[in-house]
Design an enzyme around this catalytic site. Structure first.
Site, PDB file in Angstrom:
ATOM      1  CB  SER A   1     -40.182 -46.476  26.768  1.00  0.00           C
ATOM      2  OG  SER A   1     -40.296 -47.577  26.782  1.00  0.00           O
TER       3      SER A   1
ATOM      4  CG  HIS B   1     -44.895 -48.369  29.517  1.00  0.00           C
ATOM      5  ND1 HIS B   1     -43.138 -48.044  30.412  1.00  0.00           N
ATOM      6  CD2 HIS B   1     -44.406 -47.900  28.314  1.00  0.00           C
ATOM      7  CE1 HIS B   1     -42.283 -48.038  29.501  1.00  0.00           C
ATOM      8  NE2 HIS B   1     -42.921 -47.688  28.498  1.00  0.00           N
TER       9      HIS B   1
ATOM     10  CG  ASP C   1     -43.903 -48.716  33.364  1.00  0.00           C
ATOM     11  OD1 ASP C   1     -43.844 -49.992  32.341  1.00  0.00           O
ATOM     12  OD2 ASP C   1     -43.547 -48.010  33.052  1.00  0.00           O
TER      13      ASP C   1
END
Length: 342
Positions: A179, A311, A281
């Protein structure tokens, strides 16, 4: 055809209705909320038997004492022991070092620590039979860019300089980020290329990376209700990371590519890259674009799109603290297989 939503994710969404943290506006409250979720999910990952953790440190260019946690899997330790036994029976000039991963934790640029991501990091080490080094890099808002990038780059230099004693081949170091950590890792890879790191990084493994501060979609976008990291949260993370610089005030001069990798003009010369992201995402499009640009720049790329996944689908979805969705293991296996080729 409408939007593809994985059935398992749809069930989790239904159970977690009303439990989102989107309405939290205080930065420290958001950090506490995020860290609690990551910690719960990380602890739900079975901790590998025989994993050894040791904490090391290095001093960065601006004098910060950086803590680095080493995750040494049992399988790697046994390989070292087998080599030592073999060397006792015959002359040897020493064993050859093995690959290593530097893991950069996620948290939207404003949260996360090695401790709360401990289970995820140990899983990477165990799945790939590779020792992993995880720096507790500095995060915003207390430490905006370029503190975190400098910390991770300092970790590479430290690992290369201590490679022999740690059993690492300095030419087989992979940088991996999750991330926001994927964005930091990608920025560090650009920095390593431009600074002529020698030997260069062996690869970059980017798990649904946060790469572009310009990403934006209207509230009317049909995917909006499926995003677990929202447009508003994303802009907040970038704003704090970029020292309070508002979106409308950012440009190529005040927003360098080491902070925002998607702004890099030239991607040639970057190491082989693996990227994995879910189709639901917020970062899907920017990840696809970055992968395509890497391919055009003649960089070896392996790209995985996991249909119907949001996500952080290996993270705390449904706010149950359990990374239980079926594509989790598939993504982790894809990453481990790719790492083990280097």
């Amino acid at each position: 055809m409408g939007i593809v939503v994985d059935p398992e994710y749809a069930q989790i969404l239904a159970k977690s209705a009303g439990q989102s943290g989107d309405k939290i506006t205080d930065i420290l409250a958001i950090r506490d909320w995020s860290n609690a979720l990551i910690d719960a999910a990380s602890k739900a990952v079975p901790y590998p038997e025989g994993m050894q953790e040791t904490v090391h440190s290095t001093t960065t260019s601006d004098g910060f004492l950086l803590q680095i946690t080493r995750f040494l899997p049992l399988s790697v330790r046994q390989e070292y022991e087998d080599v030592e036994v073999e060397h006792e029976s015959k002359e040897s000039t020493g064993s050859k070092g093995k690959r290593a991963v530097i893991f950069v934790f996620g948290g939207g640029m404003i949260s996360g620590t090695v401790s709360v991501s401990r289970g995820f990091i140990a899983a990477v080490a165990n799945n790939s039979h590779t020792q992993v080094f995880a720096p507790d890099y500095r995060i915003a808002p207390e430490h905006p860019y370029h503190a975190g990038v400098d910390d991770v780059y300092a970790t590479i230099l430290w690992l290369q300089s201590h490679a022999q004693e740690l059993g690492v081949d300095p030419a087989r170091i992979v940088i991996m980020g999750q991330s926001a950590g994927g964005g930091v890792a990608a920025g560090v890879a650009l920095m390593a290329r431009d600074r002529g790191l020698d030997p260069p990084l062996a690869g970059q493994c980017l798990r649904y990376p946060m790469l572009d501060d310009r990403t934006w979609y209207p509230e009317s976008d049909l995917r909006n209700k499926y995003w677990t990291w929202s447009v508003a949260a994303n802009d907040m993370g970038w704003t704090y990371y970029l020292g309070g610089l508002k979106k409308e005030d950012r440009n190529e001069e005040n927003t360098p590519c080491y902070a925002v990798p998607a702004r890099a003009v030239d991607l040639r010369g970057l190491p082989p890259t693996q990227i994995g992201v879910g189709s639901l995402d917020l970062f899907k499009d920017e990840n696809l674009d970055y992968a395509a640009r890497l391919v055009k720049a003649d960089v070896g790329v392996e790209f995985h799109l996991y249909p119907g996944m949001p996500h952080g689908f290996d993270g705390p979805h449904g706010f149950t603290g359990k990374p239980a969705m079926r594509f989790t293991n598939e993504m982790w296996e894809d990453e481990a297989r790719w790492i083990m080729k280097l």
